[in-house]
Motif scaffolding. Structure first.
Motif, PDB file in Angstrom:
ATOM      1  N   SER A  81      19.375  58.078  27.441  1.00 32.64           N
ATOM      2  CA  SER A  81      20.287  57.171  28.126  1.00 32.64           C
ATOM      3  C   SER A  81      20.690  56.025  27.207  1.00 32.64           C
ATOM      4  N   GLY A  82      19.715  55.494  26.486  1.00 31.37           N
ATOM      5  CA  GLY A  82      19.993  54.398  25.557  1.00 31.37           C
ATOM      6  C   GLY A  82      20.949  54.814  24.454  1.00 31.37           C
ATOM      7  N   VAL A  83      20.775  56.021  23.952  1.00 32.14           N
ATOM      8  CA  VAL A  83      21.671  56.535  22.907  1.00 32.14           C
ATOM      9  C   VAL A  83      23.090  56.695  23.454  1.00 32.14           C
ATOM     10  N   ARG A  84      23.223  57.285  24.650  1.00 32.61           N
ATOM     11  CA  ARG A  84      24.552  57.454  25.267  1.00 32.61           C
ATOM     12  C   ARG A  84      25.209  56.105  25.506  1.00 32.61           C
ATOM     13  N   TRP A  85      24.418  55.152  25.978  1.00 32.12           N
ATOM     14  CA  TRP A  85      24.934  53.820  26.275  1.00 32.12           C
ATOM     15  C   TRP A  85      25.434  53.148  24.991  1.00 32.12           C
ATOM     16  N   ALA A  86      24.667  53.271  23.914  1.00 22.92           N
ATOM     17  CA  ALA A  86      25.076  52.696  22.628  1.00 22.92           C
ATOM     18  C   ALA A  86      26.362  53.360  22.136  1.00 22.92           C
ATOM     19  N   LYS A  87      26.414  54.694  22.202  1.00 26.07           N
ATOM     20  CA  LYS A  87      27.610  55.424  21.768  1.00 26.07           C
ATOM     21  C   LYS A  87      28.822  55.066  22.624  1.00 26.07           C
ATOM     22  N   GLY A  88      28.571  54.696  23.871  1.00 27.52           N
ATOM     23  CA  GLY A  88      29.642  54.319  24.785  1.00 27.52           C
ATOM     24  C   GLY A  88      30.032  52.853  24.673  1.00 27.52           C
ATOM     25  N   GLY A  89      29.502  52.175  23.668  1.00 23.27           N
ATOM     26  CA  GLY A  89      29.882  50.776  23.449  1.00 23.27           C
ATOM     27  C   GLY A  89      29.159  49.798  24.351  1.00 23.27           C
ATOM     28  N   PHE A  90      27.996  50.189  24.879  1.00 22.22           N
ATOM     29  CA  PHE A  90      27.199  49.333  25.764  1.00 22.22           C
ATOM     30  C   PHE A  90      27.983  48.878  27.004  1.00 22.22           C
ATOM     31  N   SER A  91      28.849  49.754  27.496  1.00 15.66           N
ATOM     32  CA  SER A  91      29.667  49.395  28.652  1.00 15.66           C
ATOM     33  C   SER A  91      28.863  49.497  29.953  1.00 15.66           C
ATOM     34  N   LEU A  92      29.132  48.553  30.828  1.00 19.25           N
ATOM     35  CA  LEU A  92      28.458  48.487  32.128  1.00 19.25           C
ATOM     36  C   LEU A  92      29.430  48.836  33.242  1.00 19.25           C
ATOM     37  N   ALA A  93      28.898  49.377  34.307  1.00 17.62           N
ATOM     38  CA  ALA A  93      29.707  49.678  35.493  1.00 17.62           C
ATOM     39  C   ALA A  93      30.104  48.370  36.158  1.00 17.62           C
ATOM     40  N   ASP A  94      31.340  48.304  36.641  1.00 15.93           N
ATOM     41  CA  ASP A  94      31.746  47.107  37.379  1.00 15.93           C
ATOM     42  C   ASP A  94      31.080  47.128  38.757  1.00 15.93           C
ATOM     43  N   GLU A  95      31.213  46.052  39.496  1.00 14.43           N
ATOM     44  CA  GLU A  95      30.530  45.939  40.796  1.00 14.43           C
ATOM     45  C   GLU A  95      30.950  47.026  41.776  1.00 14.43           C
ATOM     46  N   THR A  96      32.208  47.431  41.739  1.00 14.75           N
ATOM     47  CA  THR A  96      32.693  48.480  42.644  1.00 14.75           C
ATOM     48  C   THR A  96      32.000  49.807  42.346  1.00 14.75           C
ATOM     49  N   LEU A  97      31.979  50.194  41.080  1.00 16.17           N
ATOM     50  CA  LEU A  97      31.329  51.449  40.694  1.00 16.17           C
ATOM     51  C   LEU A  97      29.834  51.394  40.979  1.00 16.17           C
ATOM     52  N   PHE A  98      29.202  50.266  40.667  1.00 16.59           N
ATOM     53  CA  PHE A  98      27.780  50.095  40.948  1.00 16.59           C
ATOM     54  C   PHE A  98      27.497  50.282  42.440  1.00 16.59           C
ATOM     55  N   SER A  99      28.302  49.642  43.285  1.00 20.64           N
ATOM     56  CA  SER A  99      28.113  49.728  44.739  1.00 20.64           C
ATOM     57  C   SER A  99      28.320  51.143  45.259  1.00 20.64           C
ATOM     58  N   GLU A 100      29.321  51.837  44.714  1.00 21.08           N
ATOM     59  CA  GLU A 100      29.579  53.217  45.128  1.00 21.08           C
ATOM     60  C   GLU A 100      28.402  54.116  44.768  1.00 21.08           C
ATOM     61  N   ARG A 101      27.896  53.965  43.553  1.00 18.17           N
ATOM     62  CA  ARG A 101      26.759  54.769  43.114  1.00 18.17           C
ATOM     63  C   ARG A 101      25.521  54.469  43.958  1.00 18.17           C
ATOM     64  N   LYS A 102      25.276  53.204  44.201  1.00 18.36           N
ATOM     65  CA  LYS A 102      24.102  52.796  44.970  1.00 18.36           C
ATOM     66  C   LYS A 102      24.138  53.368  46.384  1.00 18.36           C
TER      67      LYS A 102
END
Length: 85
Positions: free
Chosen positions: A21-42
């Motif tokens: 997960s850490g490797v994918r996150w680094a390759k993805g530019g350390f991008s975070l989900a916005d609050e909408t995406l976070f809430s949908e996933r949760k």
């Protein structure tokens, strides 16, 4: 069509998953989900039979991959092991 078999996590598998997960996150530019995406996933996780709401001091854990849902849900590059999000 064969059903996809998902094995429940072990400590070693969780550590391996965290590293990947850490490797994918680094390759993805350390991008975070916005609050909408976070809430949908949760919301999806909270209705899943494989979600343990009491784990990690109430932040939740996936019983399939062993990940802290609070952390995994925030990483934009992550996916549900069951393909739900």
């Amino acid at each position: 069509m064969e059903a996809k078999v998902i094995k429940k996590y072990t400590f070693v598998k969780s550590a391996e998953s965290l590293l990947k997960s850490g490797v994918r996150w680094a390759k993805g530019g350390f991008s975070l989900a916005d609050e909408t995406l976070f809430s949908e996933r949760k919301a999806i996780c909270q209705t899943c039979q494989n979600w343990d709401s009491k784990a990690f001091a109430g932040s939740g854990k996936c019983k399939i991959c062993g990940c802290s849902t609070k952390l995994k849900l925030k990483l934009k590059t992550e996916k549900c092991p069951l393909g739900k999000w």
